[in-house]
Design a protein around this motif. Structure first.
Motif, PDB file in Angstrom:
ATOM      1  N   ALA A 108     148.631  49.882 112.269  1.00  0.00           N
ATOM      2  CA  ALA A 108     147.522  48.931 112.132  1.00  0.00           C
ATOM      3  C   ALA A 108     147.609  47.869 113.222  1.00  0.00           C
ATOM      4  CB  ALA A 108     147.536  48.289 110.758  1.00  0.00           C
ATOM      5  N   CYS A 133     143.393  48.920 104.016  1.00  0.00           N
ATOM      6  CA  CYS A 133     144.139  48.864 105.265  1.00  0.00           C
ATOM      7  C   CYS A 133     143.202  48.958 106.459  1.00  0.00           C
ATOM      8  CB  CYS A 133     145.159  49.996 105.312  1.00  0.00           C
ATOM      9  SG  CYS A 133     146.203  49.986 106.794  1.00  0.00           S
ATOM     10  N   THR A 134     143.484  48.188 107.479  1.00  0.00           N
ATOM     11  CA  THR A 134     142.636  48.174 108.670  1.00  0.00           C
ATOM     12  C   THR A 134     142.950  49.315 109.628  1.00  0.00           C
ATOM     13  OG1 THR A 134     144.187  46.615 109.695  1.00  0.00           O
ATOM     14  CG2 THR A 134     142.253  45.694 108.580  1.00  0.00           C
ATOM     15  N   HIS A 135     143.908  50.161 109.257  1.00  0.00           N
ATOM     16  CA  HIS A 135     144.213  51.321 110.097  1.00  0.00           C
ATOM     17  C   HIS A 135     143.375  52.530 109.707  1.00  0.00           C
ATOM     18  CE1 HIS A 135     146.813  55.053 110.745  1.00  0.00           C
ATOM     19  NE2 HIS A 135     146.337  54.748 111.932  1.00  0.00           N
ATOM     20  N   SER A 142     152.043  50.880 107.618  1.00  0.00           N
ATOM     21  CA  SER A 142     151.702  49.600 108.234  1.00  0.00           C
ATOM     22  C   SER A 142     152.171  48.472 107.313  1.00  0.00           C
ATOM     23  CB  SER A 142     150.196  49.484 108.461  1.00  0.00           C
ATOM     24  OG  SER A 142     149.753  50.397 109.435  1.00  0.00           O
ATOM     25  N   THR A 145     139.968  49.735 111.850  1.00  0.00           N
ATOM     26  CA  THR A 145     139.748  48.926 113.042  1.00  0.00           C
ATOM     27  C   THR A 145     138.437  49.226 113.737  1.00  0.00           C
ATOM     28  OG1 THR A 145     142.123  48.759 113.390  1.00  0.00           O
ATOM     29  CG2 THR A 145     140.726  48.308 115.288  1.00  0.00           C
TER      30      THR A 145
END
Length: 372
Positions: A335, A296-298, A320, A365
């Motif tokens: 996200a 996950c990009t969060h 997300s 991120t």
């Protein structure tokens, strides 16, 4: 105006004519103090400091068997501390050079599993032996005395006699004639110094060599394999299904490359018709297959929950959601960046392979930057 030398080992200014500032001037002149030995000055200062010595134990007789045994014990303690410190340095620096390179693996029972425990055990042993050596030295070799002292403000006379006391303490410690202890102490100090700076490994061995945060083991021609190491062909999956795949890295267990975990998704016909890849990534898929990073990009959690009816990938940590028909862009939750897409194709044998590494850094991120 005369200058008084107050360095340890000097007479503290007592050999310079003139009054002593704050001392018993009516009893002792500088000339008289200059004639006294360091030991006499030490005793004199103690008396004027209000010190009453109740008991004195001079320690072992020089050259006696008791002293020799105590010196050997202290020397070996310091030597073991130095050896443990140097062993720490050898293991820390030698990994990947003349010792096996280590990397953390969940089920590893070899060098990688021993690396950190060895460093901790050697550092602990070194510090323990330093303490043992100091305790043995203080208990068995130093003179011991019991005294009572009245507290009062320091004067110039006090500074003169205190200098003699400090230097006399070094003389009484016996370090100058106990060569085994001084040599082992120097050896230990060098080893401890090296050991304590080793954790600053980034100054010695750059951990960021090769841009590890911006790259993964994926690359051109690297096969996509399941967690059991078997390769995948188009048609192995049902439409609407997801399978976690890893890079087939030669000579290693691909499953343990956590940053390379990838979701291989076979889209249903209606999903394929609605598919809108991100600009510049229109050819990253192969037929009805697309591959996205599982991280996950969060916050870096594994986004392995897939709702084929809504075409959404869900992150179980902070909810997300990413739409696979829109280039895995985030459509709900915290996200703010799409999941990186892995460009895929098939090799001559018909197995899925990567066309390159991810063109953007995987994960949260704050690693969002172009890979140069």
């Amino acid at each position: 105006m005369s200058t008084r030398d107050t360095r340890p080992g000097s007479a503290g200014g007592a050999d310079v004519p003139g009054p002593l500032h704050g001392g018993p001037d009516d009893e002792y002149t500088p000339e008289q103090l200059a004639t006294l030995s360091r030991e006499d000055l030490d005793r004199l200062g103690a008396r004027y400091d209000g010190v009453e010595i109740l008991h004195v134990d001079p320690g072992p007789e020089p050259g006696s068997p008791v002293e020799k045994r105590a010196v050997r014990q202290v020397g070996w303690s310091f030597t073991i501390a130095g050896l443990a410190s140097l062993a720490f340095v050898v293991i820390y620096v030698g990994s990947g050079w003349f010792l096996p390179d280590w990397h953390w693996e969940i089920d590893d029972h070899g060098w990688s599993a021993l690396f950190t425990p060895l460093l901790g055990a050697l550092m602990g042993l070194a510090l323990i032996m330093v303490g043992v050596g100091l305790v043995l030295y203080t208990k068995n070799l130093l003179p011991h005395e019991t005294a009572v002292q009245d507290k009062h403000d320091a004067s110039y006379f006090d500074r003169v006699t205190a200098a003699a006391t400090l230097v006399g303490g070094l003389e009484k410690s016996g370090l100058k004639r106990r060569k085994l202890i001084t040599r082992s102490l120097a050896f230990m100090g060098g080893g401890l110094g090296l050991m304590l700076i080793m954790p600053l490994g980034g100054l010695i061995k750059n951990p960021n060599k090769g841009n590890p945060l911006g790259t993964t083991p994926w690359g051109e021609g690297v096969r996509l394999v399941r967690d059991d190491g078997t390769p995948i062909r188009p048609g192995d999956q049902q439409p609407g299904s997801l399978e976690t795949v890893f890079p087939a890295v030669p000579g290693g267990n691909s499953v343990h490359h956590a940053d390379a975990a990838t979701m291989l998704i076979r889209l249903r016909p209606e999903q394929l018709e609605a598919d809108r890849p991100r600009p510049g990534q229109e050819d990253f898929g192969y037929g009805d297959y697309v591959a996205y990073s599982k991280i996950c990009t969060h916050a870096g959690c594994p986004v392995s929950l897939y709702e084929q009816e809504t075409s959404r990938i869900l992150c179980p940590c902070h909810q997300s959601q990413f739409d696979v028909t829109q280039g895995a862009k985030p459509v709900f939750g915290p996200a703010t960046r799409a999941l990186p897409q892995l460009p895929i194709t098939v090799d001559d044998e018909g197995f899925f392979v990567a066309r390159s590494d991810y063109i953007e850094a995987v994960g949260p991120t704050y690693w969002n930057r172009e890979r140069i």
